[in-house]
Scaffold this active site. Structure first.
Site, PDB file in Angstrom:
ATOM      1  N   TYR A   1      37.546  13.687  14.319  1.00  0.00           N
ATOM      2  CA  TYR A   1      38.122  13.830  13.049  1.00  0.00           C
ATOM      3  C   TYR A   1      38.799  12.969  12.444  1.00  0.00           C
ATOM      4  O   TYR A   1      38.877  11.394  12.927  1.00  0.00           O
ATOM      5  CB  TYR A   1      38.687  15.287  12.665  1.00  0.00           C
ATOM      6  CG  TYR A   1      37.931  16.304  13.728  1.00  0.00           C
ATOM      7  CD1 TYR A   1      36.645  16.475  13.342  1.00  0.00           C
ATOM      8  CD2 TYR A   1      38.560  16.818  14.789  1.00  0.00           C
ATOM      9  CE1 TYR A   1      36.032  17.572  14.156  1.00  0.00           C
ATOM     10  CE2 TYR A   1      37.929  17.810  15.353  1.00  0.00           C
ATOM     11  CZ  TYR A   1      36.585  18.242  15.347  1.00  0.00           C
ATOM     12  OH  TYR A   1      36.014  18.951  16.046  1.00  0.00           O
TER      13      TYR A   1
ATOM     14  N   LYS B   1      27.876  19.881  18.189  1.00  0.00           N
ATOM     15  CA  LYS B   1      27.519  18.999  17.120  1.00  0.00           C
ATOM     16  C   LYS B   1      26.807  17.975  17.548  1.00  0.00           C
ATOM     17  O   LYS B   1      25.918  17.337  17.035  1.00  0.00           O
ATOM     18  CB  LYS B   1      28.586  18.511  16.163  1.00  0.00           C
ATOM     19  CG  LYS B   1      29.339  19.824  15.237  1.00  0.00           C
ATOM     20  CD  LYS B   1      30.558  19.421  14.433  1.00  0.00           C
ATOM     21  CE  LYS B   1      30.806  20.627  13.546  1.00  0.00           C
ATOM     22  NZ  LYS B   1      31.789  21.180  13.713  1.00  0.00           N
TER      23      LYS B   1
ATOM     24  N   VAL C   1      37.364  22.726  18.826  1.00  0.00           N
ATOM     25  CA  VAL C   1      38.769  23.394  18.648  1.00  0.00           C
ATOM     26  C   VAL C   1      38.749  24.656  19.938  1.00  0.00           C
ATOM     27  O   VAL C   1      39.800  25.152  19.672  1.00  0.00           O
ATOM     28  CB  VAL C   1      38.819  24.329  17.244  1.00  0.00           C
ATOM     29  CG1 VAL C   1      39.225  23.152  16.167  1.00  0.00           C
ATOM     30  CG2 VAL C   1      37.896  25.093  16.897  1.00  0.00           C
TER      31      VAL C   1
ATOM     32  N   TYR D   1      25.062  27.747  12.527  1.00  0.00           N
ATOM     33  CA  TYR D   1      26.187  26.759  12.790  1.00  0.00           C
ATOM     34  C   TYR D   1      27.275  27.432  13.564  1.00  0.00           C
ATOM     35  O   TYR D   1      27.597  27.165  14.444  1.00  0.00           O
ATOM     36  CB  TYR D   1      26.714  26.048  11.277  1.00  0.00           C
ATOM     37  CG  TYR D   1      28.044  25.642  11.549  1.00  0.00           C
ATOM     38  CD1 TYR D   1      28.007  24.091  11.854  1.00  0.00           C
ATOM     39  CD2 TYR D   1      29.274  26.339  11.368  1.00  0.00           C
ATOM     40  CE1 TYR D   1      29.387  23.709  12.234  1.00  0.00           C
ATOM     41  CE2 TYR D   1      30.539  25.741  11.785  1.00  0.00           C
ATOM     42  CZ  TYR D   1      30.459  24.349  12.023  1.00  0.00           C
ATOM     43  OH  TYR D   1      32.038  23.912  12.166  1.00  0.00           O
TER      44      TYR D   1
ATOM     45  N   SER E   1      32.899  22.372  18.368  1.00  0.00           N
ATOM     46  CA  SER E   1      32.215  21.273  17.642  1.00  0.00           C
ATOM     47  C   SER E   1      31.479  20.119  18.537  1.00  0.00           C
ATOM     48  O   SER E   1      31.038  19.244  18.068  1.00  0.00           O
ATOM     49  CB  SER E   1      33.391  20.455  16.735  1.00  0.00           C
ATOM     50  OG  SER E   1      33.538  20.932  15.461  1.00  0.00           O
TER      51      SER E   1
HETATM   52  N1  GLN Z   1      33.772  26.392  14.619  1.00  0.00           N
HETATM   53  C1  GLN Z   1      34.860  25.651  14.128  1.00  0.00           C
HETATM   54  C2  GLN Z   1      34.813  25.540  12.460  1.00  0.00           C
HETATM   55  O1  GLN Z   1      33.783  25.745  12.019  1.00  0.00           O
HETATM   56  C3  GLN Z   1      34.419  24.372  14.460  1.00  0.00           C
HETATM   57  C4  GLN Z   1      35.402  23.234  14.400  1.00  0.00           C
HETATM   58  C5  GLN Z   1      35.969  22.334  15.255  1.00  0.00           C
HETATM   59  O2  GLN Z   1      35.523  22.592  16.541  1.00  0.00           O
HETATM   60  N2  GLN Z   1      36.567  21.308  14.988  1.00  0.00           N
HETATM   61  O3  GLN Z   1      35.941  25.585  12.122  1.00  0.00           O
END
Ligand code: GLN
Length: 304
Positions: free
Chosen positions: A240, A64, A258, A188, A61
């Protein structure tokens, strides 16, 4: 800086290897949980490294933030018609909130919001062309053409992206996704699968510490106003449903993934990146968050 980094990282050694690996993505489930790396890069180019700072990991993420930068450059405030900039208070892949809010994601750093960013970046192009454009932006701000997408992680994620597919399909039913859901998911997931190390990530985020200006490349990446906004969204939404806890403990804008990486911006000072794959229950690196809390304490860097 090296001293700050070493003192802080040594103080959290007992946390390394704890937490849960992101095993819902099969290719990430195999990572050794004992990895720990950290880097600090100052605006004047001084770099300090600790542990596995040169080992590549999946940025997940954290990507992003690159997508948001490019979308703001493309369409500016128009973005906010399709995504809000409020903390979600829910898990990064929550479906419930999206339905109640009619397909408009709470912010660009939860999965639904980043799926909309991917949809905007696609702009009637193929995922391949779109990905090569985003990748060349990341290589450019990192000043490192070796950075690439880990295709094994990307494929593993695409083939198990059932939850992200449901978010994208729901938003398509609300007319908030323009392209084919499969193309949006491919874009994505592939961006989540970019591999970088701590030092490269520090380099890539330096423009956010420099009010949108990269002082090493001597290049404006984004306006000061946009850089401030990206930092504000990282501060409020970068972790988050644990964004409040992160702000309380670290006091700096940051973005986690993650894969276990966290990048933190210290405005007008520099960038800190940590990586350790064991996650807490909110999906943020457990040892990484503890290390950043210790670095912020030892260095006294904060924006509050
Ligand atoms: N690729 C992970 C997902 O879509 C990214 C989520 C994350 O890093 N929080 O679940």
């Amino acid at each position: 800086m090296q001293q700050i980094l070493e003192t802080a990282c040594k103080s959290i050694q007992d946390k390394i290897g704890t937490g849960q690996i992101a095993n819902y993505i099969p290719a990430l489930a195999r990572i050794n949980p004992k990895h720990f790396g950290a880097s600090i890069l100052s605006l004047d180019g001084e770099v300090s490294n600790y542990g596995d700072s040169k080992v590549l990991f999946s940025i997940q993420s954290i990507s992003k933030v690159f997508s948001l930068t490019l979308v703001l450059r493309m369409i500016g405030d128009e973005l906010w018609k399709r995504v809000h900039h409020e903390p979600s208070g829910n898990a990064f892949n929550s479906i419930v909130q999206l339905e109640m809010e009619r397909g408009i994601p709470r912010n660009p750093f939860i999965n639904a919001g980043a799926l909309v960013l991917s949809d905007i970046l696609l702009k009637n192009k193929s995922p391949e062309i779109c990905l090569s454009e985003v990748l060349s932006f990341i290589q450019d701000v990192s000043r490192d053409p070796s950075i690439g997408i880990d295709t094994e992680v990307a494929e593993s994620e695409i083939s198990t992206a059932h939850r992200n597919a449901s978010l994208a399909n729901f938003m398509k039913s609300c007319q908030n996704i323009e392209h084919e859901v499969a193309a949006v998911l491919e874009t994505y997931c592939s961006l989540c699968a970019v591999s970088m190390n701590c030092e490269q990530l520090c380099r890539a985020f330096l423009y956010l510490a420099g009010e949108g200006f990269d002082p090493i490349a001597k290049k404006r990446i984004i306006s000061p106003e946009m850089a401030r906004r990206i930092n504000s969204i990282m501060m409020l939404c970068g972790h988050y449903d644990a964004s409040g806890d992160f702000a309380y403990r670290v006091g700096l804008p940051g973005k986690s993934g993650v894969g276990g990486g966290i990048v933190v911006v210290v405005p007008e000072v520099g960038v800190i990146t940590v990586w350790s794959p064991g996650l807490n229950q909110n999906g943020n690196s457990l040892a990484g968050t503890a290390a950043l809390e210790a670095i912020a304490k030892v260095s006294n860097w904060n924006i509050l």
